[in-house]
Design a protein around this motif. Structure first.
Motif, mmCIF file in Angstrom:
data_model
loop_
_atom_site.group_PDB
_atom_site.id
_atom_site.type_symbol
_atom_site.label_atom_id
_atom_site.label_comp_id
_atom_site.label_asym_id
_atom_site.label_seq_id
_atom_site.Cartn_x
_atom_site.Cartn_y
_atom_site.Cartn_z
ATOM 1 N N SER A 219 6.062 36.485 19.609
ATOM 2 C CA SER A 219 4.978 37.252 18.999
ATOM 3 C C SER A 219 3.906 36.322 18.458
ATOM 4 O O SER A 219 4.199 35.230 17.970
ATOM 5 C CB SER A 219 5.520 38.137 17.868
ATOM 6 O OG SER A 219 5.970 37.354 16.784
ATOM 7 N N PHE A 220 2.664 36.762 18.578
ATOM 8 C CA PHE A 220 1.552 36.098 17.888
ATOM 9 C C PHE A 220 0.626 37.193 17.383
ATOM 10 O O PHE A 220 0.142 38.028 18.131
ATOM 11 C CB PHE A 220 0.835 35.088 18.795
ATOM 12 C CG PHE A 220 0.078 35.672 19.946
ATOM 13 C CD1 PHE A 220 -1.307 35.716 19.941
ATOM 14 C CD2 PHE A 220 0.748 36.171 21.056
ATOM 15 C CE1 PHE A 220 -2.007 36.241 21.014
ATOM 16 C CE2 PHE A 220 0.055 36.705 22.119
ATOM 17 C CZ PHE A 220 -1.330 36.746 22.098
ATOM 18 N N TYR B 232 2.302 39.081 28.346
ATOM 19 C CA TYR B 232 2.549 37.732 28.862
ATOM 20 C C TYR B 232 1.262 37.157 29.451
ATOM 21 O O TYR B 232 0.879 36.015 29.165
ATOM 22 C CB TYR B 232 3.644 37.809 29.917
ATOM 23 C CG TYR B 232 4.086 36.486 30.504
ATOM 24 C CD1 TYR B 232 5.213 35.832 30.019
ATOM 25 C CD2 TYR B 232 3.406 35.919 31.589
ATOM 26 C CE1 TYR B 232 5.651 34.624 30.580
ATOM 27 C CE2 TYR B 232 3.822 34.720 32.146
ATOM 28 C CZ TYR B 232 4.945 34.072 31.643
ATOM 29 O OH TYR B 232 5.353 32.884 32.205
ATOM 30 N N LEU C 228 -1.339 36.250 26.636
ATOM 31 C CA LEU C 228 -1.105 34.981 25.949
ATOM 32 C C LEU C 228 -1.419 33.806 26.870
ATOM 33 O O LEU C 228 -2.030 32.818 26.447
ATOM 34 C CB LEU C 228 0.352 34.905 25.483
ATOM 35 C CG LEU C 228 0.770 33.591 24.811
ATOM 36 C CD1 LEU C 228 -0.088 33.300 23.587
ATOM 37 C CD2 LEU C 228 2.246 33.622 24.426
ATOM 38 N N ARG C 229 -1.054 33.908 28.109
ATOM 39 C CA ARG C 229 -1.329 32.831 29.069
ATOM 40 C C ARG C 229 -2.824 32.580 29.212
ATOM 41 O O ARG C 229 -3.284 31.433 29.164
ATOM 42 C CB ARG C 229 -0.708 33.193 30.425
ATOM 43 C CG ARG C 229 -0.927 32.158 31.518
ATOM 44 C CD ARG C 229 -0.305 32.618 32.817
ATOM 45 N NE ARG C 229 -0.877 33.889 33.258
ATOM 46 C CZ ARG C 229 -0.367 34.629 34.240
ATOM 47 N NH1 ARG C 229 0.720 34.243 34.878
ATOM 48 N NH2 ARG C 229 -0.947 35.766 34.591
ATOM 49 N N LEU D 20 -4.295 30.981 25.988
ATOM 50 C CA LEU D 20 -3.972 29.553 25.859
ATOM 51 C C LEU D 20 -4.778 28.713 26.843
ATOM 52 O O LEU D 20 -5.259 27.620 26.499
ATOM 53 C CB LEU D 20 -2.470 29.340 26.098
ATOM 54 C CG LEU D 20 -1.517 29.910 25.046
ATOM 55 C CD1 LEU D 20 -0.055 29.695 25.471
ATOM 56 C CD2 LEU D 20 -1.753 29.278 23.682
ATOM 57 N N GLY E 288 0.927 26.823 21.311
ATOM 58 C CA GLY E 288 1.498 27.489 20.146
ATOM 59 C C GLY E 288 2.684 26.731 19.589
ATOM 60 O O GLY E 288 3.469 26.150 20.332
#
Length: 283
Positions: A10-11, A123, A126-127, A130, A137
């Motif tokens: 989680s973020f 998924y 987040l990829r 980043l 992270g």
């Protein structure tokens, strides 16, 4: 690919159900140890030095040695409860940093992350985040009963978890013996060394590097195998239950014969002369 761990990354308010897979594997050629006399594999046993006998798995408990020969015994139920308590928590990314800020000495082991059911969209989010920011992270997670500090980053379109050491797990460089003090090298020597570095500088291509020792060892093994330079270990003697039973029966029979009391001999009757008895009666 084998799943080692399932959980949630989680973020902020974004939760990503993921599966974790080992990203690397050990390619070392494992050699067995044989008894030179009979070519049989050596067997290692867990033996208690006090009881002087082999110890079974159900006889073993875990403990922490806090002083010489002083232990705190920890029940398996207690350890499992701690592990379950931590595993049930989501792996939360607490910080984002630049990868260049972390020295490679901190890195330990790599794992691939794949989205679990329903986690594909988060998924991908987040990829992409980043990749666009160039950040990684920092998170904490439980792997094999140990709380790990970890880095989550992108590697070839896949999220990767890199476990990293805690600062107190990295030994101090001040403790390294015989490190020379920093001194100004000779200018000519320094220029020559820099020229050599420039000549050997290239782009990193991992496919270029091979484990030459492992290759040579495998070639040697294959050569000896083709030449039939092989041995076969002797089979361990299997207890013959029939023989053992017969031995036990015979031993029991022999013991019974020794313990059996001898039969009493019947008293022999003395013969009496009938004629003499009659004479006595007549008198």
């Amino acid at each position: 690919m084998h799943t080692m761990w399932k959980g949630t990354i989680s973020f902020g308010l974004v939760n990503i159900p993921v599966k974790m897979h080992a990203a690397t594997e050990n390619k070392d050629v494992k050699l067995r140890q044989l008894h030179k006399e009979c070519q049989s594999p050596i067997k290692y046993e867990r033996v208690c030095p006090v009881c002087d006998r082999e110890v079974k798995n159900d006889e073993i408990v875990k403990a922490y040695e806090y002083a010489k020969n002083k232990f705190v015994v920890l029940d398996e139920e207690e350890l499992q409860a701690l592990k379950k308590e931590q595993e049930d928590k989501a792996v939360e990314i607490v910080d984002f940093v630049q990868l260049e800020e972390i020295d490679p000495i901190y890195f330990e082991k790599s794992y691939y992350l794949s989205p679990n059911e329903g986690g594909g969209k988060a998924y991908g989010l987040l990829r992409a985040a980043l990749m666009d920011t160039g950040k990684i992270g920092i998170a904490k997670m439980i792997i094999r009963s140990k709380e790990q500090l970890a880095v989550i980053r992108v590697y070839q379109n896949t999220l990767v978890v890199e476990t990293i050491h805690y600062p107190d797990e990295v030994r101090k460089v001040q403790d390294v013996p015989n490190v020379p003090e920093q001194a100004e090298p000779e200018k000519k020597e320094l220029e020559t060394a820099k020229m050599l570095i420039d000549q050997l500088t290239t782009e990193f291509d991992p496919e270029k590097y091979k484990d030459e020792y492992r290759t040579a060892l495998l070639d040697l093994i294959e050569e000896k195998k083709n030449k039939e330079q092989v041995v076969t270990g002797e089979k361990q003697p299997v207890p013959d239950n029939v023989t053992n039973l017969m031995d036990a029966l015979q031993a029991s029979l022999d013991r019974a014969k020794q313990d059996k009391p001898k039969p009493k001999q019947p008293k022999r009757k003395t013969k009496t002369n009938t004629g003499e008895k009659k004479k006595k009666v007549a008198k």
